[in-house]
Design a protein around this motif. Sequence first.
Motif: not given
Length: 738
Positions: A400-414
């Motif tokens: 909901r909050t990130e403009d580019e959620p995919r890299p954030v998900l990849m970094k957050t949850f490996d």
Amino acid sequence: MPDDLSGKIEDTKLADALSERYLAYALSTIMSRSLPDVRDGLKPVHRRLIYAMHQLRLDPTAGFKKCARVVGDVIGKYHPHGDASVYDALVRLAQDFAARFPLIEGQGNFGNIDGDNAAAMRYTESRLTEVAKALLAGIDEDAVDFRPTYDGEESEPVVLPGGFPNLLANGAAGIAVGMATSIPPHNAGEVCAAAIALIHNPEASTAELLRHMPGPDFPTGGIIVEEPASMLAAYEQGRGGFRIRAKWEVERGKHGNWVVVVTEIPYQVQKAKLIEQIAQLLEEKKLPLLGDVRDESTEVVRLVLEPKTRAVEPEVLMATLFRATALESRFPLNMNVLTADRTPRVLSLREVLRSWLDHRHEVLVRRAKHRLAAIERRLEILDGFIKVFLNLDEVIRIIRTEDEPRPVLMKTFDLTEVQAEAILNMRLRSLRKLEEMEIRREHKSLSKERKDTQALLASEKLRWERIAGELESMREKFGGGALGTRRSVFGDVTAVAEVAPEAFIEREAITVILSDKGWIRAVRGQVADPADLRFKEGDRLRLLVPCETIDRLCLFSTNGRAYTLRAGDLPRGRGDGQPVRLLVEMTNEDDVTALFVPREGQRYLVAANSGRGFLVKAEELSAEKRTGKQILNLRPGEEAAFCIAAEGDHVAVIGDNRKLLVFPLEQIPELVRGAGVILQKYKEGGLKDVKVFRLADGLTWKLGEKVRTETALKDWLGERAQVGRLPPNGFPRSGRFS
């Protein structure tokens, strides 16, 4: 066209241009039209038909579609040829009397065993059968290679996965350029059994394979009558043939009457043409034992054959029909197919089964690798689901909050890129399904399947065990029931009585007429007055031989050869007949010495004009070939002058010198072939006439219209090879006895 080629003319020899183009045509015919592939047993048109119907989702459980729609798709996408040829191929795949295991289920009029054509494609409908489904199994799992279609807009399979042994089960026939193929259908259950035996024993011989697959199994049944040794040789060499006879039984009626009922006819014999052939032979009186033929068939074949008389044996009647009609036919075996490397070769049975098994092995490996890759992809996604399962709120917040959620998900949850993409592509309603137990259950199941698949790919033994299991399932599915039960049975070659050729000729009295110039013919009955006979201008009567149509005549020629003529085959009617030299191989220098019907047990005296001769049995005068049989060996300048029945105990010979000699018949030897012995000695001239008679009855001769008999022959009695004395007073000046 490029500018540098426009208007350019290249000189080429016509022979080279023709050979190059004809070779291209021949290769196209061989590779893309006439020969089946050993792996799936299909020609390109059949393969494209099956694949097009698969693309139309015409599965066995789906509804039917118009054949015109199927043919249109095949022509438009895969096979740019005439619609008639494509529809004919479709029809044959659907006919249960043409295909042992039909690949297409038809609805409507698809023809019949009488030879009637199918209805137009706009009226008929079709869908695939379970057999076709087995052929296609795995086609969407990277089991086979695909290639672009003729226009490059679609792709088509190079070969089908071939889970069903179609080449041997349904057979194939085709004529290419310089080669042909002809493979009879077999029983699918037996083919699978033979293939399993080859898996368990890769060095199995053809004889061992034939214990499981004894021979062809035709859709129309019938009785296969072929020597086991001949069948073994055919399957070992890939070339041969099989004789197949109609199946028949005797139905008894009242008062000793009976009829023969034919319930199965040979493969690819059209019933209507068969009846037409029998009726034609009846009209030509070439089936004298048959009285009538009736077709009482419904969906089941029932041909009723009535004998002319009930005294005829059924076995003898059927033997005449088997020899003269298509009730017995021969189906050729020529296992000329395209191998896996697209090379036309004639393969043995063992090589055909080996090629099919190797293809099944390749398909199994490709499907296993395809499935393993799919499992790896799904496990990767499930690993990602497990990682984020306890942090769904955080996942939602990031999305909901990130403009580019995919890299954030990849970094957050490996997570990997694939895992992150799968999470982002999930619908909200799927979140409720994201239960940890369900995820871990699927993960565990797929992990086990991955382990088993990896083990399968690592062990050739396991792969062949898997293939054997698949074949056993195929055998159980298609090897029994109404479809899989064997239809053709094996019969004894000698089970049908052997009959003489005379049994094919209606017996009647005839008279054979031979003219002076060598024209021969036959007329019905006896000739009342020979003077009424008509001949060509300048020709006249030489011989009249009363006989019957079943008789065999012996023609003895001046070249010392004996020829056999069948009286029933001689030209009939009021014409001039036929030159005898067209019936037997005689030169223009040879002439007819005698023409008669040899009687069994009778001996004949043959003699040359030089006075040499011997006795020969009637059986030795028989000759089946047109070239005849040499009986009397002649020296230069000699001719065979006599061949007369040796009925009596003494021989009378008279020479050109008018010397008569009488001596016992026993002084002449009996030979099969030879130059003979001297009958009478001459200083000059030769033998004028010879006669065998009984001494007690006296020697007779014709003098004008009178017949004279001389019993006082003491002065002329002597030994063979003497000179003799002048004949009695009153002996004809012609020097002949008649």
